[in-house]
Scaffold this active site. Structure first.
Site, PDB file in Angstrom:
ATOM      1  N   LYS A   1       0.811  -1.219   0.000  1.00 38.10           N
ATOM      2  CA  LYS A   1       0.000   0.000   0.000  1.00 38.10           C
ATOM      3  C   LYS A   1       0.847   1.272   0.000  1.00 38.10           C
ATOM      4  O   LYS A   1       0.370   2.337  -0.411  1.00 38.10           O
ATOM      5  CB  LYS A   1      -0.937   0.007   1.206  1.00 38.10           C
ATOM      6  CG  LYS A   1      -2.129  -0.928   1.098  1.00 38.10           C
ATOM      7  CD  LYS A   1      -3.166  -0.395   0.127  1.00 38.10           C
ATOM      8  CE  LYS A   1      -4.449  -1.205   0.177  1.00 38.10           C
ATOM      9  NZ  LYS A   1      -5.473  -0.646  -0.718  1.00 38.10           N
TER      10      LYS A   1
ATOM     11  N   SER B   1       1.199  -9.688  -0.219  1.00 38.78           N
ATOM     12  CA  SER B   1       0.895  -8.265  -0.240  1.00 38.78           C
ATOM     13  C   SER B   1       1.069  -7.547   1.091  1.00 38.78           C
ATOM     14  O   SER B   1       1.138  -6.321   1.116  1.00 38.78           O
ATOM     15  CB  SER B   1      -0.539  -8.048  -0.749  1.00 38.78           C
ATOM     16  OG  SER B   1      -1.472  -8.674   0.105  1.00 38.78           O
TER      17      SER B   1
END
Length: 502
Positions: A50, A304
């Protein structure tokens, strides 16, 4: 396509983010008979991809926009990405987070210099408050996924993949929440190497993108799962939906047990613990190999994120064996007479490894046993069920029964002869002080609680099982109470595991 490529290639992510390694997972490669590579986005400074999108967006703001500051609504990795990026660029940042956000996440965001405002019980309420603040303060809203620059920042993952693998990849498995990472990666790879298959992976209970792609339009979910909270999005973005519709090859859905299995697989190969959303890529990869019977391919999974609450590890460990198809759960009925339990153990269980065995006297004719056994594959699970039947033992396979796995296995104890007109419900409570009091206060003294089970699982929401005595003439009033309450719930009164053990 050209616009996206230009934004990716001219992004500014490396002023803050790291180029993460692409590592071979030796254990997974050996087990799956494919070359499995892990893109280690869990090694970013905030332990999540992110940071890429958040920084790229904020770095492109005008001086006037920077002066007003930035704001975001998030309970997870996007919040940390915005806070980290704003501090790096010397910009004021405000993050609106739900009241249910664990303190560890609040502390992490504050540690990056952001001002945290706690509001609402869920992301939607926090996001609404955030939007009100945007209108009154003039701060710039940093969207978690539906923004060209955010998508481009996430797309730099694909640029690294091509360089690190020299384009030698057969398929890439990408976690999907709002769709920013999947849109950026799929768009970039399909532009340069269209032969590489790009597969999105979603939790089965948070599959907004899969449903939207199937319908040809964006679908808003009534509710989302809480285990993989990093991708718990009710509605995907306009931009991300359009890009995923054009460039994603398919979506694979995985369940909680498969996610837990993936977390364990990643740990065994890397000795790192990823969060549930971070394990989606590996979970989808394993399911793809299992169902398609592929071998000898080069398969890449994007890890992720790794912002895992330590308290959740117990829950992950408990569900992992089922996710790896190495544990089966059964309800078995045997005659309640001397020698029957011994016969069941010797004739059926034999030398099998027992993972769970729960029994309590409930009557003089039949006994119900909750038993777990180690297995090597699904076929062995079905064979055990057949063996039980051949020996005259009625049985129910509970391996996929959520009520059994989450609650009943911890509370087998027989029926209460005093409970009358009992109904059974599973609730999801915001994991914060006062949630249970609010429930009881709303209910008042109208109905008696006859059963209650709660066990902390380290998430933003707690899972609660409640039995209530509801006379038939008061059922309508109880339904109205549930509608007013506003908590997510599922009725389990007809679940066979409830009838057998509780």
């Amino acid at each position: 396509m050209q616009k996206l490529l230009k934004l990716i290639l001219t992004s500014r992510v490396y002023e803050a983010a790291a180029e993460t390694p692409l590592e071979e997972a030796a254990g997974l490669s050996r087990t799956l008979d494919n070359r499995v590579l892990l893109k280690r986005e869990d090694l970013q400074p905030i332990f999540s991809f992110k940071l890429r999108g958040a920084y790229n967006k904020i770095a492109h703001l005008t001086e006037e926009e920077r002066a007003r500051g930035v704001i975001a609504a998030s309970a997870g990795n996007h919040a940390q990405g915005v806070a980290f990026s704003a501090r790096k660029l010397g910009i004021r940042s405000v993050i609106v987070m739900p009241l249910t956000t664990p303190q560890i996440k609040v502390g992490a965001v504050e540690g990056y210099g952001a001002e945290v405002i706690l509001h609402g019980d869920n992301y939607s309420e926090a996001a609404d408050h955030c939007q009100q603040m945007v209108e009154t303060t003039g701060m710039t809203f940093i969207h978690p996924f539906d923004d060209d620059l955010v998508i481009a920042g996430q797309g730099t993952v694909a640029d690294e993949l091509l360089r690190q693998s020299a384009g030698q990849m057969d398929a890439v498995f990408v976690p999907v929440g709002g769709g920013g990472l999947a849109a950026g990666v799929a768009g970039y790879l399909k532009a340069l190497c269209p032969e590489i298959r790009v597969v999105g992976v979603e939790p089965a209970d948070s599959d907004a993108m899969a449903r939207s792609l199937a319908a040809g339009r964006r679908i808003r979910l009534d509710s989302v799962g809480i285990f993989a909270d990093g991708v718990a999005v009710r509605e995907v973005g306009h931009l991300t939906f359009d890009l995923c519709r054009r460039y994603l090859d398919e979506i694979i859905r995985v369940d909680t047990d498969e996610l837990c299995s993936a977390i364990r697989s990643i740990y065994q190969d890397t000795r790192s613990i990823v969060e549930p959303a971070g394990a989606l890529g590996v979970a989808g990869l394993k399911k793809y190999v299992r169902e398609r019977k592929v071998s000898g391919r080069t398969l890449v999974a994007v890890n992720s994120g790794a912002n895992m609450n330590f308290e959740r590890l117990r829950y992950v460990a408990e569900r992992t064996l089922i996710g790896e198809k190495q544990e089966a759960l059964f309800a078995v009925t045997i005659p309640e007479n001397p020698g029957s339990l011994r016969r069941f153990c010797s004739d059926v269980l034999g030398d099998r490894n027992i993972t769970e065995f729960n029994y309590r006297l409930a009557g003089r004719e039949r006994a119900h046993i909750f038993v777990g056994i180690s297995i090597r594959n699904t076929g062995e699970r079905h064979a055990f069920g057949q063996l039980l039947g051949e020996h005259g033992f009625d049985n129910i396979d509970l391996t996929d029964n959520e009520l059994a796995k989450t609650h009943v296995r911890y509370m087998v104890g027989g029926r209460s002869p005093e409970a009358g007109h009992e109904v059974l419900y599973r609730f999801w409570f915001p994991e914060r002080s006062g949630a249970l009091v609010r429930f009881l206060g709303s209910m008042g003294e109208n109905w008696n609680i006859s059963l209650f089970h709660y066990r902390s699982q380290g998430g933003d929401y707690g899972r609660v099982l409640i039995g209530l005595e509801i006379p038939p003439k008061e059922e309508d009033g109880f339904r109205e109470f549930l509608d007013r309450l506003g908590y997510r719930f599922v009725e389990e009164s007809g679940n066979p595991v409830y009838r057998l053990f509780l």
